[in-house]
Design a protein around this motif. Structure first.
Motif, PDB file in Angstrom:
ATOM      1  N   HIS A  64      35.690  34.905  54.367  1.00 46.89           N
ATOM      2  CA  HIS A  64      35.962  33.510  53.669  1.00 46.89           C
ATOM      3  C   HIS A  64      34.761  32.364  53.740  1.00 46.89           C
ATOM      4  O   HIS A  64      34.641  31.747  53.008  1.00 46.89           O
ATOM      5  CB  HIS A  64      37.548  33.014  54.063  1.00 46.89           C
ATOM      6  CG  HIS A  64      38.550  34.056  53.803  1.00 46.89           C
ATOM      7  ND1 HIS A  64      39.321  34.499  54.749  1.00 46.89           N
ATOM      8  CD2 HIS A  64      38.893  34.395  52.527  1.00 46.89           C
ATOM      9  CE1 HIS A  64      40.109  34.982  53.872  1.00 46.89           C
ATOM     10  NE2 HIS A  64      39.856  35.047  52.862  1.00 46.89           N
ATOM     11  N   MET A  67      31.923  33.500  51.604  1.00 45.20           N
ATOM     12  CA  MET A  67      32.280  33.380  50.092  1.00 45.20           C
ATOM     13  C   MET A  67      32.126  31.891  49.788  1.00 45.20           C
ATOM     14  O   MET A  67      31.945  31.701  48.696  1.00 45.20           O
ATOM     15  CB  MET A  67      33.771  33.915  50.134  1.00 45.20           C
ATOM     16  CG  MET A  67      34.053  34.134  48.886  1.00 45.20           C
ATOM     17  SD  MET A  67      33.798  35.968  48.103  1.00 45.20           S
ATOM     18  CE  MET A  67      35.183  36.207  47.442  1.00 45.20           C
ATOM     19  N   ALA A  68      32.772  31.174  50.594  1.00 50.31           N
ATOM     20  CA  ALA A  68      32.722  29.717  50.265  1.00 50.31           C
ATOM     21  C   ALA A  68      31.491  28.665  50.593  1.00 50.31           C
ATOM     22  O   ALA A  68      31.102  28.072  49.624  1.00 50.31           O
ATOM     23  CB  ALA A  68      33.830  29.016  50.983  1.00 50.31           C
ATOM     24  N   ILE A  83      39.621  29.031  42.501  1.00 55.06           N
ATOM     25  CA  ILE A  83      39.628  30.440  43.046  1.00 55.06           C
ATOM     26  C   ILE A  83      40.813  31.515  42.421  1.00 55.06           C
ATOM     27  O   ILE A  83      41.717  30.986  42.102  1.00 55.06           O
ATOM     28  CB  ILE A  83      40.223  30.270  44.750  1.00 55.06           C
ATOM     29  CG1 ILE A  83      39.415  29.292  45.387  1.00 55.06           C
ATOM     30  CG2 ILE A  83      40.315  31.801  45.251  1.00 55.06           C
ATOM     31  CD1 ILE A  83      39.815  28.746  46.645  1.00 55.06           C
ATOM     32  N   GLY A  86      42.876  35.432  45.903  1.00 57.97           N
ATOM     33  CA  GLY A  86      42.802  34.625  47.095  1.00 57.97           C
ATOM     34  C   GLY A  86      44.201  33.947  47.781  1.00 57.97           C
ATOM     35  O   GLY A  86      44.286  32.958  48.581  1.00 57.97           O
ATOM     36  N   SER A  91      39.915  31.558  51.399  1.00 58.34           N
ATOM     37  CA  SER A  91      39.258  31.030  50.774  1.00 58.34           C
ATOM     38  C   SER A  91      39.423  29.441  50.551  1.00 58.34           C
ATOM     39  O   SER A  91      38.590  28.365  50.801  1.00 58.34           O
ATOM     40  CB  SER A  91      38.874  31.536  49.377  1.00 58.34           C
ATOM     41  OG  SER A  91      38.405  33.037  49.695  1.00 58.34           O
ATOM     42  N   GLU A  94      38.570  27.492  53.827  1.00 56.90           N
ATOM     43  CA  GLU A  94      36.932  26.986  53.794  1.00 56.90           C
ATOM     44  C   GLU A  94      36.509  26.199  52.886  1.00 56.90           C
ATOM     45  O   GLU A  94      35.600  25.186  53.119  1.00 56.90           O
ATOM     46  CB  GLU A  94      36.324  28.372  53.845  1.00 56.90           C
ATOM     47  CG  GLU A  94      36.483  29.211  54.902  1.00 56.90           C
ATOM     48  CD  GLU A  94      36.153  28.648  56.296  1.00 56.90           C
ATOM     49  OE1 GLU A  94      35.452  27.893  56.574  1.00 56.90           O
ATOM     50  OE2 GLU A  94      37.318  28.843  57.160  1.00 56.90           O
ATOM     51  N   ILE A 156      35.391  31.219  42.701  1.00 59.97           N
ATOM     52  CA  ILE A 156      35.307  32.182  43.747  1.00 59.97           C
ATOM     53  C   ILE A 156      36.380  33.297  43.323  1.00 59.97           C
ATOM     54  O   ILE A 156      37.380  33.257  43.037  1.00 59.97           O
ATOM     55  CB  ILE A 156      35.839  31.631  45.066  1.00 59.97           C
ATOM     56  CG1 ILE A 156      34.919  30.723  45.587  1.00 59.97           C
ATOM     57  CG2 ILE A 156      36.088  32.789  46.205  1.00 59.97           C
ATOM     58  CD1 ILE A 156      35.202  30.031  46.765  1.00 59.97           C
ATOM     59  N   ASP A 158      38.102  36.165  44.493  1.00 58.00           N
ATOM     60  CA  ASP A 158      38.853  36.516  45.699  1.00 58.00           C
ATOM     61  C   ASP A 158      39.730  37.840  45.371  1.00 58.00           C
ATOM     62  O   ASP A 158      40.996  37.430  45.698  1.00 58.00           O
ATOM     63  CB  ASP A 158      39.093  35.301  46.541  1.00 58.00           C
ATOM     64  CG  ASP A 158      39.704  35.926  47.997  1.00 58.00           C
ATOM     65  OD1 ASP A 158      39.260  37.146  48.195  1.00 58.00           O
ATOM     66  OD2 ASP A 158      40.266  35.098  48.795  1.00 58.00           O
TER      67      ASP A 158
END
Ligand code: SAM
Length: 289
Positions: A64, A67-68, A83, A86, A91, A94, A156, A158
Protein backbone atom coordinates in the motif's frame (compact mmCIF):
# COMPACT_ATOMS: atom_id res chain seq x y z
CA UNK A 1 -9.78 -30.66 19.77
CA UNK A 2 -9.14 -27.49 17.72
CA UNK A 3 -9.53 -28.09 13.99
CA UNK A 4 -6.47 -26.95 12.01
CA UNK A 5 -7.33 -25.55 8.58
CA UNK A 6 -4.91 -25.15 5.74
CA UNK A 7 -5.68 -22.55 3.06
CA UNK A 8 -4.24 -23.27 -0.35
CA UNK A 9 -3.54 -20.86 -3.19
CA UNK A 10 -2.32 -21.97 -6.57
CA UNK A 11 0.38 -19.44 -7.29
CA UNK A 12 1.13 -20.67 -10.75
CA UNK A 13 0.95 -24.00 -12.51
CA UNK A 14 2.77 -26.50 -10.28
CA UNK A 15 3.17 -24.23 -7.21
CA UNK A 16 0.68 -24.07 -4.37
CA UNK A 17 1.08 -21.98 -1.23
CA UNK A 18 -0.36 -23.48 1.96
CA UNK A 19 -1.08 -21.21 4.95
CA UNK A 20 -2.10 -22.74 8.25
CA UNK A 21 -4.93 -20.94 9.96
CA UNK A 22 -4.42 -20.67 13.72
CA UNK A 23 -7.97 -19.31 13.97
CA UNK A 24 -10.65 -18.88 11.35
CA UNK A 25 -12.31 -15.50 11.91
CA UNK A 26 -14.93 -15.44 9.18
CA UNK A 27 -15.86 -17.14 5.97
CA UNK A 28 -18.60 -15.68 3.76
CA UNK A 29 -19.94 -16.24 0.28
CA UNK A 30 -20.92 -12.75 -0.94
CA UNK A 31 -22.84 -11.94 -4.10
CA UNK A 32 -19.52 -11.63 -5.94
CA UNK A 33 -16.85 -13.76 -4.25
CA UNK A 34 -15.87 -16.15 -1.46
CA UNK A 35 -14.14 -14.28 1.35
CA UNK A 36 -12.33 -15.67 4.36
CA UNK A 37 -10.24 -14.00 7.03
CA UNK A 38 -8.04 -16.05 9.33
CA UNK A 39 -5.11 -15.68 11.71
CA UNK A 40 -1.72 -17.15 10.89
CA UNK A 41 1.45 -17.47 12.88
CA UNK A 42 3.83 -15.57 10.61
CA UNK A 43 1.69 -13.34 8.39
CA UNK A 44 -0.80 -12.06 10.96
CA UNK A 45 -4.37 -11.87 9.72
CA UNK A 46 -4.91 -12.91 6.11
CA UNK A 47 -7.83 -12.01 3.85
CA UNK A 48 -8.44 -14.41 1.03
CA UNK A 49 -10.89 -13.83 -1.83
CA UNK A 50 -11.84 -16.85 -3.91
CA UNK A 51 -8.53 -18.72 -4.08
CA UNK A 52 -6.19 -15.76 -3.78
CA UNK A 53 -4.47 -14.09 -0.82
CA UNK A 54 -5.46 -10.40 -0.96
CA UNK A 55 -3.76 -8.92 2.03
CA UNK A 56 -1.87 -9.84 5.20
CA UNK A 57 -1.48 -7.61 8.25
CA UNK A 58 2.22 -8.46 8.35
CA UNK A 59 3.07 -7.31 4.85
CA UNK A 60 0.34 -5.03 3.52
CA UNK A 61 2.23 -1.84 4.38
CA UNK A 62 4.80 -2.48 1.63
CA UNK A 63 2.20 -2.90 -1.10
CA UNK A 64 0.00 0.00 0.00
CA UNK A 65 2.83 2.44 0.72
CA UNK A 66 4.49 1.81 -2.64
CA UNK A 67 1.18 1.97 -4.51
CA UNK A 68 0.28 5.35 -2.96
CA UNK A 69 3.43 7.31 -2.14
CA UNK A 70 5.52 6.72 -5.28
CA UNK A 71 2.99 8.40 -7.63
CA UNK A 72 1.89 11.03 -5.09
CA UNK A 73 5.44 12.17 -4.34
CA UNK A 74 6.31 12.09 -8.05
CA UNK A 75 3.27 14.15 -9.05
CA UNK A 76 3.78 16.56 -6.14
CA UNK A 77 0.32 18.18 -6.03
CA UNK A 78 -2.20 15.34 -5.91
CA UNK A 79 -5.61 16.51 -4.70
CA UNK A 80 -8.18 14.09 -6.11
CA UNK A 81 -7.69 10.32 -6.06
CA UNK A 82 -9.77 7.42 -7.33
CA UNK A 83 -9.16 3.94 -5.92
CA UNK A 84 -10.72 1.10 -7.88
CA UNK A 85 -11.05 -1.99 -5.67
CA UNK A 86 -9.04 -1.61 -2.48
CA UNK A 87 -11.84 -2.81 -0.17
CA UNK A 88 -9.51 -3.55 2.75
CA UNK A 89 -8.82 0.20 3.00
CA UNK A 90 -5.01 0.05 3.01
CA UNK A 91 -4.57 2.15 -0.14
CA UNK A 92 -7.04 4.77 1.14
CA UNK A 93 -5.20 4.89 4.48
CA UNK A 94 -1.89 5.68 2.78
CA UNK A 95 -3.31 8.23 0.31
CA UNK A 96 -5.07 10.08 3.14
CA UNK A 97 -1.76 10.59 4.94
CA UNK A 98 -1.05 13.37 2.43
CA UNK A 99 -2.39 16.75 3.53
CA UNK A 100 -2.53 17.84 -0.13
CA UNK A 101 -5.23 15.23 -0.80
CA UNK A 102 -8.68 16.79 -0.73
CA UNK A 103 -10.83 13.90 -1.95
CA UNK A 104 -10.55 10.10 -2.23
CA UNK A 105 -13.27 8.21 -4.08
CA UNK A 106 -13.09 4.44 -3.63
CA UNK A 107 -15.17 2.22 -5.91
CA UNK A 108 -15.53 -1.38 -4.79
CA UNK A 109 -17.94 -3.88 -6.27
CA UNK A 110 -18.60 -5.65 -2.98
CA UNK A 111 -19.99 -3.76 0.02
CA UNK A 112 -19.50 -6.81 2.22
CA UNK A 113 -15.71 -6.61 1.78
CA UNK A 114 -15.75 -3.14 3.31
CA UNK A 115 -17.94 -4.29 6.21
CA UNK A 116 -15.73 -7.33 6.84
CA UNK A 117 -12.57 -5.22 6.61
CA UNK A 118 -13.99 -2.68 9.06
CA UNK A 119 -14.83 -5.45 11.52
CA UNK A 120 -11.90 -7.83 11.18
CA UNK A 121 -9.06 -5.72 9.73
CA UNK A 122 -9.33 -2.32 11.48
CA UNK A 123 -5.55 -2.09 11.72
CA UNK A 124 -5.47 -1.92 7.90
CA UNK A 125 -8.19 0.67 7.20
CA UNK A 126 -7.26 2.50 10.44
CA UNK A 127 -9.96 5.20 10.25
CA UNK A 128 -9.67 5.80 6.51
CA UNK A 129 -13.34 4.94 5.85
CA UNK A 130 -14.41 7.63 8.35
CA UNK A 131 -12.14 10.38 7.05
CA UNK A 132 -14.30 13.31 5.82
CA UNK A 133 -12.31 13.34 2.56
CA UNK A 134 -13.27 9.71 1.83
CA UNK A 135 -16.23 8.75 -0.39
CA UNK A 136 -17.27 5.13 -0.96
CA UNK A 137 -19.11 4.09 -4.11
CA UNK A 138 -20.37 0.55 -4.51
CA UNK A 139 -20.39 -0.82 -8.05
CA UNK A 140 -18.28 -2.27 -10.80
CA UNK A 141 -15.30 0.02 -11.36
CA UNK A 142 -15.61 -0.63 -15.09
CA UNK A 143 -19.07 0.98 -15.11
CA UNK A 144 -18.45 3.81 -12.67
CA UNK A 145 -15.23 5.00 -14.34
CA UNK A 146 -17.19 6.17 -17.39
CA UNK A 147 -18.95 8.80 -15.23
CA UNK A 148 -15.74 10.79 -14.74
CA UNK A 149 -14.01 13.19 -17.11
CA UNK A 150 -10.85 15.16 -16.29
CA UNK A 151 -11.32 14.61 -12.53
CA UNK A 152 -8.43 12.78 -10.92
CA UNK A 153 -4.74 13.41 -10.36
CA UNK A 154 -4.24 9.75 -9.51
CA UNK A 155 -6.10 6.49 -10.15
CA UNK A 156 -5.01 3.48 -8.10
CA UNK A 157 -6.08 0.13 -9.48
CA UNK A 158 -6.02 -2.06 -6.37
CA UNK A 159 -7.72 -5.20 -7.56
CA UNK A 160 -6.80 -8.86 -7.57
CA UNK A 161 -5.21 -10.48 -10.61
CA UNK A 162 -7.61 -10.97 -13.54
CA UNK A 163 -8.17 -14.68 -13.13
CA UNK A 164 -11.83 -15.07 -13.86
CA UNK A 165 -13.21 -13.29 -10.76
CA UNK A 166 -14.99 -9.95 -10.32
CA UNK A 167 -11.85 -7.99 -11.22
CA UNK A 168 -11.80 -9.31 -14.80
CA UNK A 169 -13.64 -6.19 -16.07
CA UNK A 170 -10.85 -3.95 -14.74
CA UNK A 171 -8.19 -5.25 -17.08
CA UNK A 172 -9.81 -4.44 -20.42
CA UNK A 173 -8.68 -1.84 -22.96
CA UNK A 174 -12.01 -0.01 -22.66
CA UNK A 175 -11.54 0.32 -18.89
CA UNK A 176 -8.05 1.76 -19.34
CA UNK A 177 -9.29 4.13 -22.06
CA UNK A 178 -11.96 5.40 -19.64
CA UNK A 179 -9.29 5.82 -16.95
CA UNK A 180 -7.36 8.04 -19.33
CA UNK A 181 -10.47 10.21 -19.82
CA UNK A 182 -11.04 10.36 -16.04
CA UNK A 183 -7.52 11.65 -15.40
CA UNK A 184 -6.44 15.27 -15.45
CA UNK A 185 -3.71 16.37 -17.87
CA UNK A 186 -0.87 15.48 -15.47
CA UNK A 187 -2.75 12.49 -14.05
CA UNK A 188 -1.20 9.12 -13.22
CA UNK A 189 -2.60 5.60 -13.17
CA UNK A 190 -0.86 2.98 -11.04
CA UNK A 191 -1.76 -0.69 -10.91
CA UNK A 192 -0.37 -3.76 -9.24
CA UNK A 193 1.56 -5.92 -11.66
CA UNK A 194 1.82 -9.19 -9.76
CA UNK A 195 4.87 -11.03 -8.48
CA UNK A 196 7.33 -10.92 -11.36
CA UNK A 197 9.44 -13.99 -10.62
CA UNK A 198 6.47 -16.35 -10.67
CA UNK A 199 4.15 -14.48 -13.02
CA UNK A 200 6.18 -12.20 -15.33
CA UNK A 201 3.32 -12.43 -17.84
CA UNK A 202 1.14 -10.34 -15.49
CA UNK A 203 3.65 -7.48 -15.40
CA UNK A 204 4.29 -7.76 -19.14
CA UNK A 205 0.63 -7.70 -19.98
CA UNK A 206 0.00 -4.65 -17.77
CA UNK A 207 2.92 -2.77 -19.34
CA UNK A 208 1.69 -3.44 -22.85
CA UNK A 209 -1.98 -2.73 -22.07
CA UNK A 210 -1.22 0.59 -20.37
CA UNK A 211 1.29 1.62 -23.03
CA UNK A 212 -1.34 0.99 -25.69
CA UNK A 213 -4.21 2.68 -23.84
CA UNK A 214 -2.22 5.79 -22.79
CA UNK A 215 -0.27 6.02 -26.03
CA UNK A 216 2.77 6.65 -23.84
CA UNK A 217 5.28 4.14 -22.50
CA UNK A 218 4.18 2.66 -19.16
CA UNK A 219 6.84 2.40 -16.46
CA UNK A 220 7.58 -0.17 -13.82
CA UNK A 221 8.92 -0.14 -10.30
CA UNK A 222 9.42 -2.81 -7.66
CA UNK A 223 8.72 -3.23 -3.99
CA UNK A 224 9.40 -6.03 -1.54
CA UNK A 225 6.65 -8.55 -0.93
CA UNK A 226 5.41 -10.65 1.97
CA UNK A 227 1.80 -11.09 0.98
CA UNK A 228 2.03 -12.81 -2.37
CA UNK A 229 5.39 -14.61 -2.07
CA UNK A 230 8.09 -14.49 -4.70
CA UNK A 231 10.17 -11.72 -3.04
CA UNK A 232 9.20 -8.74 -5.21
CA UNK A 233 6.02 -7.06 -6.31
CA UNK A 234 5.74 -5.10 -9.56
CA UNK A 235 3.87 -1.81 -9.88
CA UNK A 236 3.00 -0.50 -13.33
CA UNK A 237 2.24 3.15 -13.97
CA UNK A 238 1.47 5.46 -16.85
CA UNK A 239 0.68 9.14 -17.18
CA UNK A 240 -1.49 11.15 -19.53
CA UNK A 241 1.34 13.45 -20.51
CA UNK A 242 3.94 10.68 -20.83
CA UNK A 243 6.27 11.95 -18.12
CA UNK A 244 7.27 9.10 -15.90
CA UNK A 245 10.71 8.70 -14.51
CA UNK A 246 12.43 8.48 -11.21
CA UNK A 247 13.49 11.71 -9.54
CA UNK A 248 16.91 12.62 -8.15
CA UNK A 249 17.34 11.46 -4.57
CA UNK A 250 17.73 15.04 -3.31
CA UNK A 251 14.35 15.99 -4.83
CA UNK A 252 12.70 12.94 -3.26
CA UNK A 253 14.23 13.76 0.12
CA UNK A 254 12.95 17.29 -0.02
CA UNK A 255 9.43 16.27 -1.14
CA UNK A 256 9.12 13.50 1.45
CA UNK A 257 10.26 15.86 4.21
CA UNK A 258 7.63 18.40 3.12
CA UNK A 259 4.91 15.72 2.92
CA UNK A 260 5.77 14.64 6.49
CA UNK A 261 4.19 11.18 6.16
CA UNK A 262 4.76 8.35 8.64
CA UNK A 263 5.72 5.13 6.83
CA UNK A 264 7.31 1.76 7.61
CA UNK A 265 8.77 0.81 4.19
CA UNK A 266 8.56 3.84 1.91
CA UNK A 267 11.43 6.32 2.06
CA UNK A 268 13.25 8.52 -0.48
CA UNK A 269 15.81 5.71 -0.86
CA UNK A 270 13.12 3.02 -1.29
CA UNK A 271 11.45 5.22 -3.93
CA UNK A 272 14.71 5.94 -5.75
CA UNK A 273 15.86 2.30 -5.70
CA UNK A 274 12.50 0.89 -6.84
CA UNK A 275 13.27 1.96 -10.42
CA UNK A 276 16.53 0.05 -10.79
CA UNK A 277 15.51 -3.21 -12.37
CA UNK A 278 17.71 -6.29 -12.42
CA UNK A 279 18.86 -7.51 -15.83
CA UNK A 280 16.32 -10.35 -15.93
CA UNK A 281 13.44 -8.04 -15.00
CA UNK A 282 14.48 -5.47 -17.61
CA UNK A 283 14.51 -8.22 -20.24
CA UNK A 284 11.00 -9.31 -19.20
CA UNK A 285 9.74 -5.73 -19.51
CA UNK A 286 11.48 -5.13 -22.84
CA UNK A 287 9.76 -8.22 -24.23
CA UNK A 288 6.40 -6.68 -23.35
CA UNK A 289 6.67 -3.56 -25.51
N1 SAM B 1 -4.15 -5.99 -2.94
C1 SAM B 1 -4.95 -6.97 -3.50
C2 SAM B 1 -4.31 -7.87 -4.50
O1 SAM B 1 -3.37 -7.46 -5.18
O2 SAM B 1 -4.71 -9.02 -4.58
C3 SAM B 1 -6.28 -6.46 -3.88
C4 SAM B 1 -7.05 -6.35 -2.62
S1 SAM B 1 -8.58 -5.59 -2.65
C5 SAM B 1 -9.31 -6.36 -1.28
C6 SAM B 1 -9.42 -6.17 -4.09
C7 SAM B 1 -10.81 -5.53 -4.12
O3 SAM B 1 -11.21 -5.38 -5.45
C8 SAM B 1 -11.87 -6.33 -3.39
O4 SAM B 1 -12.35 -5.56 -2.32
C9 SAM B 1 -12.93 -6.56 -4.46
O5 SAM B 1 -14.25 -6.53 -3.97
C10 SAM B 1 -12.63 -5.43 -5.43
N2 SAM B 1 -13.11 -5.64 -6.79
C11 SAM B 1 -13.03 -6.77 -7.54
N3 SAM B 1 -13.58 -6.59 -8.75
C12 SAM B 1 -14.00 -5.29 -8.79
C13 SAM B 1 -14.64 -4.50 -9.77
N4 SAM B 1 -14.96 -5.01 -10.96
N5 SAM B 1 -14.92 -3.21 -9.48
C14 SAM B 1 -14.59 -2.69 -8.27
N6 SAM B 1 -14.00 -3.40 -7.29
C15 SAM B 1 -13.69 -4.68 -7.55
Amino acid sequence: MTKINWHYEQMTSGIHIALRSEKDLVSVETEFQDVSIFETRHLGKVMRIDDGIQVTTKGEHIYHEMMAHVPIIFHNHVKNVLIVGGGDGGSAREVLKHRSVEKVVMVDIDEQIIQLSRKFLPEINNGAFDDPRFELRIGDGADIISQYNDCFDLIILDAADPDGGASETLFTQSFFANCLTALKAEGILVAQGGTPYFEPYMMQSMVSRLTQAFNNPAGIYMGGCYDYFGGSHAFIWATRNGSINTLPLETLESRVTTADIQTKYYSPEAHFGAFFLSKDMREHVDQAV
